[in-house]
Design an enzyme around this catalytic site. Structure first.
Site, mmCIF file in Angstrom:
data_model
loop_
_atom_site.group_PDB
_atom_site.id
_atom_site.type_symbol
_atom_site.label_atom_id
_atom_site.label_comp_id
_atom_site.label_asym_id
_atom_site.label_seq_id
_atom_site.Cartn_x
_atom_site.Cartn_y
_atom_site.Cartn_z
ATOM 1 N N HIS C 55 -22.025 39.649 -6.855
ATOM 2 C CA HIS C 55 -21.656 38.705 -5.801
ATOM 3 C C HIS C 55 -22.167 39.155 -4.440
ATOM 4 O O HIS C 55 -21.685 38.701 -3.406
ATOM 5 C CB HIS C 55 -20.143 38.539 -5.742
ATOM 6 C CG HIS C 55 -19.523 38.206 -7.050
ATOM 7 N ND1 HIS C 55 -19.926 37.103 -7.770
ATOM 8 C CD2 HIS C 55 -18.569 38.821 -7.787
ATOM 9 C CE1 HIS C 55 -19.217 37.066 -8.904
ATOM 10 N NE2 HIS C 55 -18.403 38.095 -8.932
ATOM 11 N N HIS C 217 -19.445 33.166 -11.717
ATOM 12 C CA HIS C 217 -19.785 34.084 -12.809
ATOM 13 C C HIS C 217 -20.589 33.383 -13.884
ATOM 14 O O HIS C 217 -20.602 33.805 -15.031
ATOM 15 C CB HIS C 217 -18.528 34.637 -13.474
ATOM 16 C CG HIS C 217 -17.633 35.363 -12.542
ATOM 17 N ND1 HIS C 217 -16.638 34.745 -11.851
ATOM 18 C CD2 HIS C 217 -17.622 36.658 -12.161
ATOM 19 C CE1 HIS C 217 -16.015 35.627 -11.097
ATOM 20 N NE2 HIS C 217 -16.598 36.790 -11.247
#
Ligand code: ADP
Ligand code: ADP
Ligand code: MG
Ligand code: MG
Ligand code: MG
Ligand code: MG
Lengths: 211, 330, 330, 211
Positions: C55, C217
Site C-alpha cells: 500500500h 488488496h
C-alpha cells in the site's frame, strides 16, 4: 495552366487542411515508429482551427493569406510542428506579399522561402531525416520545371513525386533532428513522419486540385 | 485504452483545472494553459518552465515558493506554442528578468526560443537554459544533442532557490547551468505509455523485455533487452551515469529515483535500495534522496535514475525551503 | 509479471531498506520490519499503524513528526504478525500510552488485538481504533464489517496531530474515532494488481470493464461494469459517499483523490476536477484537497475518493504541521 | 491402531508441513477467487520456518511440541493465518500438555481445542465460510468414531472425508468472515480457501501416514 490565382492558393491550402485532418491518426502512427506519436495530432490541431477561422481570413493578397495561416498555425500547432509549419507559412507569406497571382517560378520561390523559414527556425538541413528531405527535392523539382517552362500543373505533379521519393529515402538515414534522433541507428528503416506527410499532402493536392 | 478521462481532447484542460483546485496557491490562465503562483514577487528573477503535458507532476507541480513562477502546459507530449510561452513571460514579468528552463527537444527549443525573441521585442530580459541530462542519448555535433528528462527537476529546485534568495538573472542562470553540467539521468521502461489522443501504446514489449535508455515521451530507448533483476538494473544505470562525468571518491550526489507513471511506489523504493548500494560501492556519498513520480511519461511502467554531483553551493541551494505541490522542503 | 524487483521473497525487506535510505529521519528494525522515527518523544502518546505491505507509501510514509511513530510492515497484503506488532509497541513505548490504528480486516484485527493483549501483560496502556471507511462494503451484524482503505491516512494525520500537541491517550483516541465516524471512501479498478509472490493478476478485466467498489488488496469490487467517463464516475462515487452519512448544505470536507498505484498523476488530477465539481454541485465545501498515491494496491490502475466531513477541531488538527515522507504540511 | 504416540503426532505435523509447502501456489490460487491470493504464501511461510527449526523442537511431550509449533506459526505466518493457525496449535498444545500418547477420544478433544482456539481469536462460527466449516465437521466425525470405538486410522479417514465435504459445501455460503466477506453475494460458488486447504491437508495425512 500558366499561373495560380490567389483563389487557387486558397483552394490548395484548403486541400492541405483537408488531407492533414483526414490523416490525423495515420500521421500519428508514422510518428510512433521513431518519434513520440503526436505528429498527426499536433499538425491537425492547427489546421482544424485554421478551418474554423477560415471565413475571416483575407484571401485576396496571397502573401497576407499565407501569413495569417502561419500565425494561426504557430499559435495552435503543438510540438515541433507549430514553429516549423508556422515559420514555413509566414516565410512563404513574406515572399508572396502583395501578390494576387503566382507563376511557376514564383511558386518555386515561395516553396524555397518556406524551406528557408524552416531552416532558420530549426537548423536542420537536407539529410537530417526531417520533412526537409521531402520539401527540398520538391522545391528543386519546381525550379527545374520553371526553367524548362513546363505547365504549372505538370510541374506540381513532378514535384509531388519528388516529395514522395524524398520521403521514401529518409528510411535510409539515421535521424539527427527531432525526436527520432534519440533512436540513433535504430531509426534506420523507418521513414520520417514529417517527410512522409509532405509526400502525402502534395500528392493529394495535385490529384484533387481543380480550378 | 483505460484511462480516467472524459475525452482525449479535454484531458489537459481538465487536468490543469484539477491541479489548481487541489493547490489553491496556484492559478490557471485557461486560454494559454499557464499555471502560475497566485502571489508573484516582482523583485525576484522569474522562472518559467513547461513543455508537453504527460509528465505530471512536472511542471505545474514545481510552481511555488522556492521553485518556478509559472509552468506552461502543452498538449500531451507536444511543446506548448510560442504564443503560450510568450504569454507566460508576460504574465510573470518581474523587475529582475526571466529565466526559461527548457528541456532540450527540438519542439521545445524552437517554441521557447521564438517566445523569448518576442519578449525581448517588448524589452523583457530573458535568459534560457537547456536541460540535457539523458546519458542514453549520444551527444554529438550531428544531432540535436541529449534530451532533458528527470534531471530538470533539480534545475527547477536549484535555480528556484537562487531566484528566491534574490540572486541576479545572470547568477541564477549560472547555477542553473552548473546544475545542468552536473546532472545525468538514465531510464528504462517495462511498458510503453499510451497517449490519450492515440489510444494505443506507442510500442509493444514482450512479457520479458524492457526498453533500456528510454525517454519520457515513449521514444523507444537505445536497446530492447531482457528484463534483469533490480540489482543488476541499478548497476547498469549507475555505471552509465558515472562513466559520463568523472567522479572522485567521496563526491557527494543528490539522487532521484523517478517513476515513469505506472510503476508503484513499492518498486521505486526497492530500486532505491539497489541504486544506493551501487552508488555506495563506488565510493560516492548520497547527500539527499528523492523517490517518487517526479517526471513521468503518462502511464509508462519503468523508472529513471538521476545523479546530481554536488558542491557546497548546490548543496545549500538544494536544502533551501520550497513549497510546491510536488516538492516540499523546509 | 514485470516488476522492478530481485526476488518476490525479498521485496518487502529491500523496500523497507529503500525507504529508510531515502528518509534518514526514519530507522528500520530489520527483524520485525518496523519503521519508526529516529527520535522518539517519550512524552507523547505513541501511534502505531501498519498492515500488509503493497500500500506504499502507506504506512511507513506516514511516520514522522505530526503523524505516526512506527509502521509495522507485513508481507504483501498479509497482516504483520502478532510478534511484529508487539515489538513495535515495545520499541515505541512512551509515558503516555499507545494507540494502534488498525484497518478493519480480520487478519489485522486478530494480530493487533493479540499484540495489544501481550503488551498489556507488560503494563503498557494500549488503545485501539479500527478504520472502516469503505462504503462499498455493506456494514452488517453478520459480516466482519466495512474494511479500512484510504481514509486511514486522515486518521493518521489527525490522531498524529493530536498526539503531537500533547493530548492524552483518551483524547487522541476520541479524535481518531471522530475521524473514523466521519470518513468515507469508495474506489474502482481498471486493472487488477499483481502480488509478487503469485506473479499473475488476481482478476482479469476486459478492455472496457472496471471493478467498482474495489478494495486495496485485489479483492474484487461490488460490481463489474463498463467503464464510464470521469465525470460520470465521479458522480457515482460522490453519490455513494454522501448517501452514507447525512451532509448539510455548507458542510466542509477534506478530499483525498487516491491513486491505487498505476494510474498516472495526470488522471488523478483530472479526476479531482470531476470529483470537485460533483461535490460543489451538492453544496458541500472543499476545505483541503490531497491528490496522489497515498494508499495503493501495488500496481493496480484505478483510484479511490475519500471524503472526511470536518468540524472545527478536525480542521485545526488537519492543518497542524506534519513532516513525513508522504505528507508535508507546515 | 489404538493410540497415536508422540512420534506419530510429530510425523503427522511433518506431513502437514509437507503438504502445505507443496501446495503454496495452489492455496494462493484458491484465495484468489474470493480473497486476496496470499493464503498459500502466508501459511507456507510459517511452516517452512517450522521445518527449519524442526531439530530444536522438544518432541516427547505432545503438548509442548504443539505449543512450540504454535509459537512459530504465530510469529511467522502472515495475515489472518498467523493468529488462526497459531491459536489452533497453541490451544491444542494446552489440551495435550504432558501427554506422550493420544487415544481417539483425546484426538477429538485435541481437535476440539483447536476449534475453540480459532473461535476465541477470530469470532467465526460454523457457516461463516471459513476453515471452521471443514474443521468442525472433521472434529465431530472423530467424536462419533470415538464413541463407536472405531479404529483410529479408520476414524481419521472418515474425518478427512468430512473435512473435504465441509469445504465443498462452503461454495453455497455467502462469506461473512475474512476478506471474502467483502464480496457478499459474489462469494457464492467459490469455496473457502482455508476450508479447502483443511480438506486437502487431512486427506494427504491419512493417505501418507505410516508409523
Ligand atoms: N529541426 C527540425 N527541422 C525541420 N523539421 C523537423 C525538425 N525537427 C522535427 N522536424 C519534423 O517534425 C516532425 C515531428 O513533428 P512533431 O511530432 O509535431 O514534433 P515533436 O518531435 O515535438 O513530437 C518530424 O517527423 C520531422 O519531420
Ligand atoms: N475469523 C476467522 N476465523 C477463522 N478462519 C478465518 C477467519 N478469517 C479468515 N479465515 C480463514 O483464513 C483464510 C484466509 O487466510 P489468509 O489469506 O492468510 O488471510 P487474509 O484474509 O488476511 O489474506 C480464509 O480462507 C478463511 O478460511
Ligand atoms: Mg512527435
Ligand atoms: Mg511531441
Ligand atoms: Mg492477506
Ligand atoms: Mg488472503
Amino acid at each position: 495552366m500558366e499561373k495560380l490565382y490567389a483563389s487557387d492558393i486558397v483552394k490548395i491550402i484548403d486541400l492541405m487542411a483537408e488531407v492533414i485532418i483526414e490523416n490525423e491518426v495515420y500521421f500519428c502512427e508514422l510518428d510512433s515508429a521513431a518519434g513520440d506519436g503526436d505528429f498527426g495530432m499536433s499538425l491537425a490541431k492547427g489546421f482544424k482551427i485554421l478551418r474554423s477561422e477560415w471565413a475571416g481570413l483575407s484571401k485576396e493578397d496571397t502573401g497576407l493569406f499565407l501569413k495569417d495561416c502561419g500565425m494561426i498555425i504557430t499559435e495552435n500547432c503543438g510540438g515541433a510542428s507549430g514553429p516549423i509549419w508556422g515559420s514555413a507559412f509566414r516565410s512563404a507569406g513574406k515572399y508572396a506579399e502583395g501578390k494576387t497571382e503566382i507563376t511557376l517560378e514564383e511558386m518555386s520561390g515561395l516553396l524555397q522561402s518556406a524551406v528557408d523559414g524552416i531552416q532558420k527556425r530549426g537548423g536542420a538541413k537536407l539529410g537530417d531525416k526531417t520533412l526537409l528531405d521531402a520539401l527540398i527535392p520538391a522545391t528543386e523539382s519546381l525550379k527545374i520545371s520553371a526553367k524548362e517552362g513546363e505547365d504549372i500543373l505538370d510541374a506540381m505533379k513532378k514535384s509531388a513525386r519528388e516529395a514522395v521519393e524524398g520521403a521514401e529515402k529518409t528510411k535510409l538515414i539515421v535521424a539527427s533532428k527531432g525526436r527520432a534522433s534519440y533512436l540513433g541507428e535504430r531509426s534506420i528503416n523507418m521513414p520520417d513522419a514529417g517527410a512522409t506527410a509532405i509526400g502525402i499532402i502534395f500528392t493529394y493536392i495535385v490529384n484533387q486540385f481543380k480550378r | 485504452m483505460k484511462k480516467i478521462i472524459n475525452r482525449p481532447e479535454t484531458v489537459v484542460d481538465e487536468m490543469c483545472k484539477g491541479i489548481v483546485l487541489a493547490h489553491p496557491e496556484l492559478v490557471l490562465s485557461e486560454k494559454y494553459k499557464i499555471i502560475k503562483r497566485k502571489r508573484l514577487n516582482k523583485d525576484k528573477v522569474s522562472l518559467i518552465s513547461g513543455g508537453g503535458s504527460g509528465h505530471e507532476p512536472a511542471h505545474a507541480g514545481y510552481v511555488g515558493t522556492g521553485m518556478l513562477d509559472a509552468a506552461v502546459c502543452g498538449d500531451v507530449f507536444a511543446s506548448p506554442s510560442t504564443i503560450q510561452i510568450y504569454n507566460a513571460i508576460l504574465e510573470t514579468r518581474s523587475n529582475r528578468g526571466t529565466l526559461l528552463i527548457i528541456k532540450n527537444y527540438s519542439g521545445d527549443c524552437m517554441n521557447f526560443d521564438a517566445a523569448s525573441e518576442m519578449a525581448e521585442d517588448e524589452d523583457i530580459v530573458v535568459e534560457k537554459v537547456y536541460v540535457n541530462d539523458d546519458v542514453a542519448v549520444k551527444d554529438s555535433l550531428y544531432t540535436i544533442g541529449r534530451r532533458g528528462v528527470a534531471g530538470t527537476v533539480f534545475v527547477h529546485k536549484i535555480a528556484g532557490a537562487a531566484a528566491e534568495k534574490g540572486m541576479d538573472l545572470s547568477q541564477v542562470k549560472a547555477v542553473a547551468e552548473k546544475t545542468i553540467a552536473n546532472v545525468r539521468s538514465i531510464g528504462f521502461a517495462f511498458t510503453s505509455c499510451t497517449v490519450p489522443a492515440k489510444g494505443t501504446p506507442i510500442f509493444t514489449l514482450e512479457e520479458d523485455e524492457m526498453e533500456f535508455g528510454v525517454g519520457i515521451h515513449g521514444e523507444p530507448g537505445i536497446v530492447r533487452e531482457k528484463i534483469v533483476p533490480a540489482d543488476e538494473l541499478a548497476e547498469k544505470m549507475v555505471e552509465r551515469i558515472v562513466k559520463d562525468i568523472p567522479y572522485q571518491q567521496g563526491d557527494e550526489v543528490a539522487l532521484l529515483i523517478n517513476g515513469l507513471g505506472a510503476s508503484p511506489v513499492q518498486e521505486l523504493y526497492l530500486l532505491n535500495n539497489s541504486v544506493s548500494n551501487a552508488i555506495a560501492k563506488r565510493g560516492i556519498k548520497i547527500y539527499k534522496t528523492f523517490v517518487g513520480n517526479y517526471m513521468t511519461s503518462i502511464d509508462m511502467a519503468g523508472a529513471s535514475v538521476t545523479l546530481l554531483r554536488l558542491d557546497q553551493e548546490l548543496k545549500e541551494l538544494l536544502d533551501e525551503p520550497s513549497d510546491t505541490p510536488a516538492i516540499k522542503i523546509w
